[in-house]
Design a protein around this motif. Structure first.
Motif, PDB file in Angstrom:
ATOM      1  N   VAL A 217      35.337 -44.167  11.656  1.00 13.72           N
ATOM      2  CA  VAL A 217      35.878 -42.943  11.056  1.00 13.72           C
ATOM      3  C   VAL A 217      35.418 -41.743  11.876  1.00 13.72           C
ATOM      4  CG1 VAL A 217      35.935 -41.447   9.023  1.00 13.72           C
ATOM      5  CG2 VAL A 217      35.940 -43.939   8.737  1.00 13.72           C
ATOM      6  N   TYR A 218      36.363 -40.972  12.393  1.00 16.34           N
ATOM      7  CA  TYR A 218      36.087 -39.709  13.082  1.00 16.34           C
ATOM      8  C   TYR A 218      36.258 -38.583  12.058  1.00 16.34           C
ATOM      9  CZ  TYR A 218      36.342 -41.936  17.688  1.00 16.34           C
ATOM     10  OH  TYR A 218      36.114 -42.719  18.790  1.00 16.34           O
ATOM     11  N   ALA A 219      35.231 -37.735  11.916  1.00 17.48           N
ATOM     12  CA  ALA A 219      35.298 -36.711  10.876  1.00 17.48           C
ATOM     13  C   ALA A 219      34.558 -35.450  11.285  1.00 17.48           C
ATOM     14  CB  ALA A 219      34.700 -37.254   9.574  1.00 17.48           C
ATOM     15  N   ASP A 220      35.037 -34.331  10.764  1.00 17.21           N
ATOM     16  CA  ASP A 220      34.371 -33.032  10.871  1.00 17.21           C
ATOM     17  C   ASP A 220      33.937 -32.673   9.451  1.00 17.21           C
ATOM     18  OD1 ASP A 220      34.089 -30.097  10.711  1.00 17.21           O
ATOM     19  OD2 ASP A 220      34.856 -30.078  12.760  1.00 17.21           O
ATOM     20  N   TYR A 221      32.696 -32.247   9.297  1.00 20.43           N
ATOM     21  CA  TYR A 221      32.167 -32.039   7.945  1.00 20.43           C
ATOM     22  C   TYR A 221      32.747 -30.816   7.238  1.00 20.43           C
ATOM     23  CZ  TYR A 221      28.964 -35.882   8.604  1.00 20.43           C
ATOM     24  OH  TYR A 221      28.437 -37.147   8.803  1.00 20.43           O
ATOM     25  N   MET A 222      33.599 -30.046   7.917  1.00 26.05           N
ATOM     26  CA  MET A 222      34.310 -28.971   7.236  1.00 26.05           C
ATOM     27  C   MET A 222      35.791 -29.305   7.044  1.00 26.05           C
ATOM     28  SD  MET A 222      34.200 -24.853   7.962  1.00 26.05           S
ATOM     29  CE  MET A 222      33.060 -24.236   6.719  1.00 26.05           C
ATOM     30  N   CYS A 223      36.218 -30.455   7.517  1.00 27.03           N
ATOM     31  CA  CYS A 223      37.633 -30.835   7.462  1.00 27.03           C
ATOM     32  C   CYS A 223      38.019 -31.237   6.031  1.00 27.03           C
ATOM     33  CB  CYS A 223      37.867 -31.987   8.432  1.00 27.03           C
ATOM     34  SG  CYS A 223      39.355 -32.945   8.137  1.00 27.03           S
ATOM     35  N   PRO A 224      38.943 -30.509   5.395  1.00 25.12           N
ATOM     36  CA  PRO A 224      39.314 -30.837   4.010  1.00 25.12           C
ATOM     37  C   PRO A 224      39.941 -32.219   3.869  1.00 25.12           C
ATOM     38  CG  PRO A 224      40.777 -29.142   4.919  1.00 25.12           C
ATOM     39  CD  PRO A 224      39.665 -29.314   5.888  1.00 25.12           C
TER      40      PRO A 224
ATOM     41  N   PRO B 175      30.745 -38.055  14.236  1.00 26.96           N
ATOM     42  CA  PRO B 175      30.839 -36.641  13.828  1.00 26.96           C
ATOM     43  C   PRO B 175      31.389 -35.731  14.921  1.00 26.96           C
ATOM     44  CG  PRO B 175      28.579 -37.190  14.387  1.00 26.96           C
ATOM     45  CD  PRO B 175      29.363 -38.472  14.536  1.00 26.96           C
ATOM     46  N   LEU B 176      32.187 -34.751  14.494  1.00 28.89           N
ATOM     47  CA  LEU B 176      32.859 -33.811  15.396  1.00 28.89           C
ATOM     48  C   LEU B 176      32.564 -32.372  14.973  1.00 28.89           C
ATOM     49  CD1 LEU B 176      36.304 -35.635  15.253  1.00 28.89           C
ATOM     50  CD2 LEU B 176      34.659 -35.828  17.115  1.00 28.89           C
TER      51      LEU B 176
ATOM     52  N   GLY C  44      31.701 -17.761  12.191  1.00 26.43           N
ATOM     53  CA  GLY C  44      30.646 -17.536  13.170  1.00 26.43           C
ATOM     54  C   GLY C  44      29.369 -18.324  12.950  1.00 26.43           C
ATOM     55  N   THR C  45      29.260 -19.101  11.864  1.00 25.80           N
ATOM     56  CA  THR C  45      28.008 -19.831  11.600  1.00 25.80           C
ATOM     57  C   THR C  45      27.976 -21.200  12.262  1.00 25.80           C
ATOM     58  OG1 THR C  45      28.721 -21.012   9.585  1.00 25.80           O
ATOM     59  CG2 THR C  45      27.944 -18.721   9.339  1.00 25.80           C
ATOM     60  N   LYS C  46      29.111 -21.654  12.820  1.00 25.76           N
ATOM     61  CA  LYS C  46      29.201 -22.977  13.443  1.00 25.76           C
ATOM     62  C   LYS C  46      28.739 -24.074  12.485  1.00 25.76           C
ATOM     63  CE  LYS C  46      28.865 -21.410  18.236  1.00 25.76           C
ATOM     64  NZ  LYS C  46      28.213 -21.603  19.550  1.00 25.76           N
ATOM     65  N   TYR C  47      29.343 -24.049  11.302  1.00 22.17           N
ATOM     66  CA  TYR C  47      28.909 -24.983  10.269  1.00 22.17           C
ATOM     67  C   TYR C  47      29.134 -26.438  10.673  1.00 22.17           C
ATOM     68  CZ  TYR C  47      28.525 -27.663   6.019  1.00 22.17           C
ATOM     69  OH  TYR C  47      28.155 -28.619   5.111  1.00 22.17           O
ATOM     70  N   SER C  48      30.267 -26.739  11.288  1.00 21.61           N
ATOM     71  CA  SER C  48      30.551 -28.123  11.662  1.00 21.61           C
ATOM     72  C   SER C  48      29.468 -28.665  12.583  1.00 21.61           C
ATOM     73  CB  SER C  48      31.921 -28.219  12.344  1.00 21.61           C
ATOM     74  OG  SER C  48      32.954 -27.856  11.462  1.00 21.61           O
ATOM     75  N   THR C  49      29.061 -27.860  13.559  1.00 25.36           N
ATOM     76  CA  THR C  49      27.990 -28.272  14.467  1.00 25.36           C
ATOM     77  C   THR C  49      26.678 -28.441  13.720  1.00 25.36           C
ATOM     78  OG1 THR C  49      28.950 -27.299  16.460  1.00 25.36           O
ATOM     79  CG2 THR C  49      26.556 -27.515  16.413  1.00 25.36           C
TER      80      THR C  49
ATOM     81  N   ASN D 295      30.819 -34.963  21.892  1.00 25.12           N
ATOM     82  CA  ASN D 295      31.564 -35.942  21.099  1.00 25.12           C
ATOM     83  C   ASN D 295      33.025 -35.508  20.951  1.00 25.12           C
ATOM     84  OD1 ASN D 295      29.844 -38.036  20.480  1.00 25.12           O
ATOM     85  ND2 ASN D 295      29.621 -37.519  18.324  1.00 25.12           N
ATOM     86  N   THR D 296      33.189 -34.253  20.566  1.00 27.81           N
ATOM     87  CA  THR D 296      34.538 -33.724  20.331  1.00 27.81           C
ATOM     88  C   THR D 296      35.326 -33.678  21.629  1.00 27.81           C
ATOM     89  OG1 THR D 296      33.665 -32.394  18.510  1.00 27.81           O
ATOM     90  CG2 THR D 296      35.824 -31.778  19.378  1.00 27.81           C
ATOM     91  N   LYS D 297      34.690 -33.231  22.697  1.00 28.21           N
ATOM     92  CA  LYS D 297      35.376 -33.166  23.993  1.00 28.21           C
ATOM     93  C   LYS D 297      35.796 -34.550  24.461  1.00 28.21           C
ATOM     94  CE  LYS D 297      34.868 -31.427  28.712  1.00 28.21           C
ATOM     95  NZ  LYS D 297      33.991 -30.706  29.667  1.00 28.21           N
TER      96      LYS D 297
END
Length: 339
Positions: free
Chosen positions: A114-121, A149-150, A159-164, A238-240
């Motif tokens: 599973v590829y996921a971003d922790y802010m992705c709805p 994780p992405l 601007g907080t870069k929450y996903s990172t 990872n994302t790149k």
């Protein structure tokens, strides 16, 4: 009166005085212009030096190695196995390429990525619908689950870069306290915790609170890992890698769909790139709800196919053994007859 007349400078004297004053003024102006030229030239030189320094820093940052990733994430993701245990690996080094874990898809357990971003709805919706089911299947040993994780939604956190930051926390826990990692992953995508897009998301302290709730010990080492964003470059890489080089976890020749219907696929023979999340791969093939239906039913279907193929292979082996025995018996019979 005659004395006053004699005290006044003559015409020639006034002319000479005026010339002298003009000469002094020209010299003063020339000196001022020279100083200005020197100041300007010096400013230009300093400006060029500053620009070169900035350019050098940017180039250095752009070409600097990403640094090692977390231990237990050599593929870019972490693999959970039976009893939700993290499969141990060395840390991915900056000069190493992300490679999928070695699996044998001819037997169980199934491998799921599973590829996921922790802010992705959509990732949150997927986890909320399937998280408990996946936990049960992983825990029982029927499947292994790789979480990758992405951070492509960093621009959506004001601007907080929450996903990172969320992915960095996950990496810190995977490395330092892996027994808490599965529960943390589930919590970060839960309806109660996951922030909406275009919000600042959780603070670092609030993220640490989630790690604590998942069973991690929020000690100095974990706090420092979060504060330093130790694995931020790893998550960006990872994302790149997924969006440019191609995803890991696919079977050879498998293709990623260009939309949720699965009607159009990325070109065969080319890198299969991540274009949306969550990306779910089951035994090397992409799963799409619109094409493949409910995930649990799909897992059961693939599991049955693997089991059937394995039994067929065993039956073929048994038949081959029987044929070999029969052939041996026939040879013995022929030998006895000849004797």
């Amino acid at each position: 009166m005659s004395n006053e007349s004699n005290a006044r400078p003559t015409k020639n004297e006034r002319r000479q005085q005026a010339r002298e004053q003009a000469r002094a003024a020209r010299e003063q102006e020339q000196k001022r212009e020279k100083r200005n030229r020197l100041f300007i030239q010096g400013g230009i030189v300093l400006g060029i030096v500053a620009i070169l320094a900035i350019v050098g820093l940017v180039v250095q940052q752009a070409t600097a190695p990403a640094g090692p990733g977390p231990a237990n994430m050599a593929s870019g993701g972490v693999v959970f196995g039976k009893d939700l245990k993290v499969q141990k690996t060395a840390a991915l080094q900056s000069d190493e390429t992300r490679k999928a874990p070695e699996v044998n898809r001819d037997e169980l357990p199934l491998d799921v990525t599973v590829y996921a971003d922790y802010m992705c709805p959509a990732c949150g919706a997927f986890e909320q619908a399937n998280g408990t089911m996946l936990e049960n299947y992983v825990g029982s040993g029927d499947i292994t689950l790789q979480v990758y994780p992405l951070n492509f939604l960093d621009p959506a956190s004001l601007g907080t870069k929450y996903s990172t930051r969320a992915a960095n926390l996950f990496g810190c826990v995977v490395e330092q306290q892996p027994d808490a990692a599965f529960k943390l992953h589930n919590a970060l995508l839960s309806a109660e915790v996951q922030p909406s897009e275009n919000t600042q998301g959780l603070t670092d302290d609030e993220l640490l609170d989630q790690a604590k709730a998942a069973g991690a010990n929020v000690d100095t080492e974990l706090k420092q890992c979060v504060k330093d964003r130790r694995f931020a470059d790893f998550v960006a890489s990872n994302t790149k890698a997924a969006t440019e080089t191609g995803v890991v976890g696919l079977a050879e020749g498998a293709q990623i769909a260009l939309d949720q219907t699965g009607q159009e696929l990325q070109p065969e023979g080319e890198p299969q790139r991540l274009i949306s999340t969550p990306l779910v791969i089951v035994n090397g093939q992409q799963w799409l709800s619109g094409r493949d239906g409910d995930l649990e039913n799909y897992l059961l279907k693939v599991k049955a196919e693997v089991e059937k193929a394995a039994k067929g292979g065993d039956a073929s082996k048994d038949a081959a053994k029987d044929e070999s025995k029969d052939a041996g018996a026939a040879k013995e019979a022929d030998a006895a007859t000849a004797g």
